[in-house]
Scaffold this motif. Structure first.
Motif, PDB file in Angstrom:
ATOM      1  N   ASN A   1      13.961 -29.437   4.071  1.00 28.72           N
ATOM      2  CA  ASN A   1      13.096 -30.655   4.218  1.00 28.72           C
ATOM      3  C   ASN A   1      11.779 -30.234   3.476  1.00 28.72           C
ATOM      4  O   ASN A   1      11.037 -29.639   4.219  1.00 28.72           O
ATOM      5  CB  ASN A   1      13.061 -30.522   5.838  1.00 28.72           C
ATOM      6  CG  ASN A   1      12.108 -31.584   6.413  1.00 28.72           C
ATOM      7  OD1 ASN A   1      11.413 -32.153   5.520  1.00 28.72           O
ATOM      8  ND2 ASN A   1      12.267 -32.043   7.661  1.00 28.72           N
ATOM      9  N   ARG A   2      11.775 -30.756   2.627  1.00 27.05           N
ATOM     10  CA  ARG A   2      10.314 -30.606   1.997  1.00 27.05           C
ATOM     11  C   ARG A   2       9.051 -31.184   2.466  1.00 27.05           C
ATOM     12  O   ARG A   2       8.053 -30.874   2.648  1.00 27.05           O
ATOM     13  CB  ARG A   2      10.434 -31.219   0.381  1.00 27.05           C
ATOM     14  CG  ARG A   2      11.135 -30.600  -0.545  1.00 27.05           C
ATOM     15  CD  ARG A   2      11.110 -30.807  -1.861  1.00 27.05           C
ATOM     16  NE  ARG A   2      11.832 -29.806  -2.798  1.00 27.05           N
ATOM     17  CZ  ARG A   2      12.802 -29.955  -3.326  1.00 27.05           C
ATOM     18  NH1 ARG A   2      13.748 -30.983  -3.124  1.00 27.05           N
ATOM     19  NH2 ARG A   2      13.378 -29.127  -4.351  1.00 27.05           N
ATOM     20  N   THR A   3       9.219 -32.432   3.145  1.00 31.30           N
ATOM     21  CA  THR A   3       8.175 -32.981   4.057  1.00 31.30           C
ATOM     22  C   THR A   3       7.535 -32.080   4.936  1.00 31.30           C
ATOM     23  O   THR A   3       6.443 -31.833   5.146  1.00 31.30           O
ATOM     24  CB  THR A   3       8.464 -34.362   4.742  1.00 31.30           C
ATOM     25  OG1 THR A   3       9.258 -35.136   3.463  1.00 31.30           O
ATOM     26  CG2 THR A   3       7.350 -35.093   5.104  1.00 31.30           C
ATOM     27  N   ARG A   4       8.648 -31.432   5.845  1.00 31.84           N
ATOM     28  CA  ARG A   4       8.327 -30.658   6.816  1.00 31.84           C
ATOM     29  C   ARG A   4       7.518 -29.556   6.286  1.00 31.84           C
ATOM     30  O   ARG A   4       6.500 -28.630   6.801  1.00 31.84           O
ATOM     31  CB  ARG A   4       9.493 -30.252   7.867  1.00 31.84           C
ATOM     32  CG  ARG A   4       9.132 -29.097   9.034  1.00 31.84           C
ATOM     33  CD  ARG A   4       8.207 -29.674   9.962  1.00 31.84           C
ATOM     34  NE  ARG A   4       7.826 -28.804  10.661  1.00 31.84           N
ATOM     35  CZ  ARG A   4       8.588 -28.693  12.017  1.00 31.84           C
ATOM     36  NH1 ARG A   4       9.547 -29.275  12.195  1.00 31.84           N
ATOM     37  NH2 ARG A   4       8.059 -27.882  12.803  1.00 31.84           N
ATOM     38  N   ALA A   5       8.122 -28.789   5.116  1.00 34.75           N
ATOM     39  CA  ALA A   5       7.557 -27.600   4.426  1.00 34.75           C
ATOM     40  C   ALA A   5       6.077 -27.678   4.141  1.00 34.75           C
ATOM     41  O   ALA A   5       5.201 -26.930   4.124  1.00 34.75           O
ATOM     42  CB  ALA A   5       8.377 -27.349   3.410  1.00 34.75           C
ATOM     43  N   LEU A   6       5.666 -29.247   3.528  1.00 35.92           N
ATOM     44  CA  LEU A   6       4.517 -29.458   3.044  1.00 35.92           C
ATOM     45  C   LEU A   6       3.484 -29.483   4.543  1.00 35.92           C
ATOM     46  O   LEU A   6       2.535 -28.929   4.706  1.00 35.92           O
ATOM     47  CB  LEU A   6       4.312 -30.756   2.473  1.00 35.92           C
ATOM     48  CG  LEU A   6       2.904 -31.234   2.143  1.00 35.92           C
ATOM     49  CD1 LEU A   6       2.132 -30.282   1.400  1.00 35.92           C
ATOM     50  CD2 LEU A   6       3.118 -32.549   1.461  1.00 35.92           C
ATOM     51  N   CYS A   7       4.090 -29.998   5.411  1.00 38.99           N
ATOM     52  CA  CYS A   7       3.391 -30.392   6.685  1.00 38.99           C
ATOM     53  C   CYS A   7       3.082 -28.847   7.301  1.00 38.99           C
ATOM     54  O   CYS A   7       2.027 -28.924   8.195  1.00 38.99           O
ATOM     55  CB  CYS A   7       4.074 -31.307   7.669  1.00 38.99           C
ATOM     56  SG  CYS A   7       4.129 -33.049   7.055  1.00 38.99           S
ATOM     57  N   ASP A   8       4.063 -28.004   7.417  1.00 38.21           N
ATOM     58  CA  ASP A   8       3.786 -26.782   8.010  1.00 38.21           C
ATOM     59  C   ASP A   8       2.606 -25.953   7.334  1.00 38.21           C
ATOM     60  O   ASP A   8       1.591 -25.716   8.013  1.00 38.21           O
ATOM     61  CB  ASP A   8       4.994 -25.976   7.933  1.00 38.21           C
ATOM     62  CG  ASP A   8       5.850 -26.388   9.128  1.00 38.21           C
ATOM     63  OD1 ASP A   8       5.636 -26.973  10.048  1.00 38.21           O
ATOM     64  OD2 ASP A   8       7.151 -25.958   8.963  1.00 38.21           O
ATOM     65  N   PHE A   9       2.411 -26.260   6.038  1.00 35.75           N
ATOM     66  CA  PHE A   9       1.446 -25.543   5.189  1.00 35.75           C
ATOM     67  C   PHE A   9       0.119 -26.382   5.716  1.00 35.75           C
ATOM     68  O   PHE A   9      -0.772 -25.569   5.882  1.00 35.75           O
ATOM     69  CB  PHE A   9       1.739 -25.926   3.840  1.00 35.75           C
ATOM     70  CG  PHE A   9       0.689 -25.166   2.621  1.00 35.75           C
ATOM     71  CD1 PHE A   9       0.677 -23.934   2.471  1.00 35.75           C
ATOM     72  CD2 PHE A   9      -0.246 -26.344   2.458  1.00 35.75           C
ATOM     73  CE1 PHE A   9      -0.547 -23.526   1.761  1.00 35.75           C
ATOM     74  CE2 PHE A   9      -1.402 -25.830   1.632  1.00 35.75           C
ATOM     75  CZ  PHE A   9      -1.649 -24.573   1.221  1.00 35.75           C
ATOM     76  N   LEU A  10       0.109 -27.378   5.842  1.00 39.96           N
ATOM     77  CA  LEU A  10      -1.150 -28.255   5.859  1.00 39.96           C
ATOM     78  C   LEU A  10      -1.860 -27.906   7.324  1.00 39.96           C
ATOM     79  O   LEU A  10      -2.960 -27.630   7.604  1.00 39.96           O
ATOM     80  CB  LEU A  10      -0.878 -29.636   5.921  1.00 39.96           C
ATOM     81  CG  LEU A  10      -0.661 -30.247   4.397  1.00 39.96           C
ATOM     82  CD1 LEU A  10      -0.163 -31.794   4.553  1.00 39.96           C
ATOM     83  CD2 LEU A  10      -1.411 -29.932   3.545  1.00 39.96           C
ATOM     84  N   ALA A  11      -0.630 -27.737   8.335  1.00 41.97           N
ATOM     85  CA  ALA A  11      -1.021 -27.612   9.738  1.00 41.97           C
ATOM     86  C   ALA A  11      -1.630 -26.390   9.830  1.00 41.97           C
ATOM     87  O   ALA A  11      -2.381 -25.722  10.705  1.00 41.97           O
ATOM     88  CB  ALA A  11       0.110 -27.725  10.672  1.00 41.97           C
ATOM     89  N   GLY A  12      -1.264 -25.283   9.021  1.00 42.93           N
ATOM     90  CA  GLY A  12      -1.572 -23.747   9.170  1.00 42.93           C
ATOM     91  C   GLY A  12      -2.485 -23.438   8.148  1.00 42.93           C
ATOM     92  O   GLY A  12      -3.069 -22.302   8.322  1.00 42.93           O
TER      93      GLY A  12
END
Length: 448
Positions: A2-13
């Motif tokens: 899930n690339r969208t989630r991987a990007l979003c986890d990076f952004l949130a953290g």
């Protein structure tokens, strides 16, 4: 994956320590550059039209629209500010994503930050997150996507959602939901370039991003991996097959560092040629009278979008290499002043443009968008032939240049003292100070 989630986890953290003090300072300068573009556009017809819509829509007093004394809703402020900040075609850009990141990202981040009541540092983190999302997603789908789709509007909607979501404290799962909502709201066509409809694309990206983040915060649901799934946004909107670029790797620098400031007041696809020509004119101390012929070699996208001589209106001329090059020949620069109506209609400009040819160079096309190589060959009246190629536009000027650019823009519509106060607020507001102070400075403008 899930690339969208991987990007979003990076952004949130993402943390301020990861962003670093140098980048946090640059975000202030990016905000200043954005403010200059927006303030200078206040007298343009597009600002009057968008302002009329803003007044008609009304809404809760949540955020600041540049130049409007009273706050308005976050969505309305984001739309208006995104639209006018792109009106002059002078806002920052990125080569790999083929996009203007600041216009939608800063418009959304500022509106959401005021609505959420956060401080300057939190706002800056939202901008960093928005730039990362914009350039990661744009770089993943382009250059294929850009054949028809305007990345600033399409990927800009996701980026605005990420920036606004960070202001609202969304975690990785919630940011993924916001992007899932953004996926059904993101649009923008290259076909509208050269018209005011291009500005609507940018305003929509900022507003829709704020809306998507807010709906995610309110518990709306959305599909998983909406950007990268087999039937997700990237595939639907002509993106390329390999989307791995959208996921940051541990050793990667922040994409914020790859955005560049505009030196010339025209479409970014004209800038390498303008840089090359300006350098030749200055190095050889040439004037337009010394030049009998100009050959501009460009990559395919620049040829398709910018090779025609078009001067019916300013928005067209900014996408015209023959006009922009003629302006550089005649005036030694390509600033806003060169797009004045009396210059657009000047027969002398057309006469200069007849000396100019624009040709696609296959090698430059093959290197695009990682490089934006354009070359200039001048044939001189004394028989000499001069050549210069530029791979990437000048985009990292000294900070005093950015401040000078800001004042030259802002003082088109507001007093010097007012411009100075806005500059001081953007650059010196304490990290812990409420962002509403910057919003108030952008509202309370003393017009000329």
């Amino acid at each position: 994956m899930n690339r969208t989630r991987a990007l979003c986890d990076f952004l949130a953290g993402l943390t301020p320590e990861q962003v670093g003090r140098e980048n946090l300072t640059d975000i202030r300068y990016k905000t200043l550059d954005w403010l200059g573009c927006a303030v200078a556009a206040l007298d343009r017809p597009c600002a009057a039209g968008a302002g009329q819509l803003l007044l008609e829509a009304g809404g809760a007093e949540q955020a600041s629209a540049v130049g409007f004394p009273a706050p308005t809703s976050a969505q309305n402020a984001a739309f208006y500010n995104g639209l006018i900040s792109h009106a002059l075609e002078y806002d920052d850009t990125n080569k790999v994503a083929i996009t203007h990141p600041g216009a939608p990202v800063i418009a959304a981040a500022l509106a959401a930050a005021e609505m959420a009541g956060v401080d300057m540092l939190t706002y800056a983190m939202g901008v960093a997150v928005g730039y990362e999302a914009m350039i990661r997603l744009g770089g993943a789908v382009n250059p294929d996507h850009y054949t028809y789709w305007h990345t600033t509007g399409t990927c800009g909607t996701f980026a605005a959602a990420a920036a606004a979501g960070r202001m609202m404290g969304l975690d990785g799962e919630q940011l993924e939901t916001a992007m899932g909502i953004a996926a059904t709201m993101a649009s923008g066509l290259v076909y509208v370039f050269g018209t005011d409809a291009k500005l609507v694309t940018v305003g929509n990206a900022a507003r829709n991003g704020v809306t998507a983040a807010r709906l995610a915060m309110l518990g709306f649901s959305a599909p998983r991996d909406a950007f990268a799934a087999p039937k997700g946004y990237a595939r639907s909107a002509g993106g390329k097959e390999d989307l791995s670029f959208m996921v940051p790797q541990p050793e990667d620098p922040l994409m914020l560092e790859d955005a560049y400031y505009k030196i010339h007041a025209s479409c970014g696809h004209t800038h390498s040629a303008l840089d090359a020509l300006q350098a030749l004119l200055e190095e050889e101390r040439l004037s337009a009278q010394d030049v009998t012929g100009v050959e501009i070699r460009v990559y395919q996208v620049a040829k398709e979008l910018c090779s025609a001589y078009r001067t019916r209106q300013e928005t067209e001329a900014k996408f015209s290499l023959p006009f922009c090059v003629a302006a550089m020949l005649r005036y030694g620069r390509c600033t806003l002043a060169e797009f004045a109506p009396e210059i657009l209609g000047d027969p002398t400009m057309e006469e200069y443009a007849r000396r100019i040819t624009v040709v696609e160079e296959p090698a430059y096309t093959a290197a695009y968008p990682a490089l934006r190589t354009e070359s200039v060959t001048l044939t001189l009246r004394d028989g000499r032939v001069l050549y210069k190629a530029v791979d990437l536009p000048v985009g990292k000027p000294p900070r005093d240049f950015i401040e000078t650019k800001f004042f030259s823009l802002a003082e088109m519509t507001v007093t010097h003292d007012c411009a100075a106060a806005l500059r001081n607020t953007a650059l010196t507001l304490e990290d812990s100070a409420p962002i509403r102070l910057l919003g108030a400075a952008a509202r309370n403008l003393r017009r000329k």
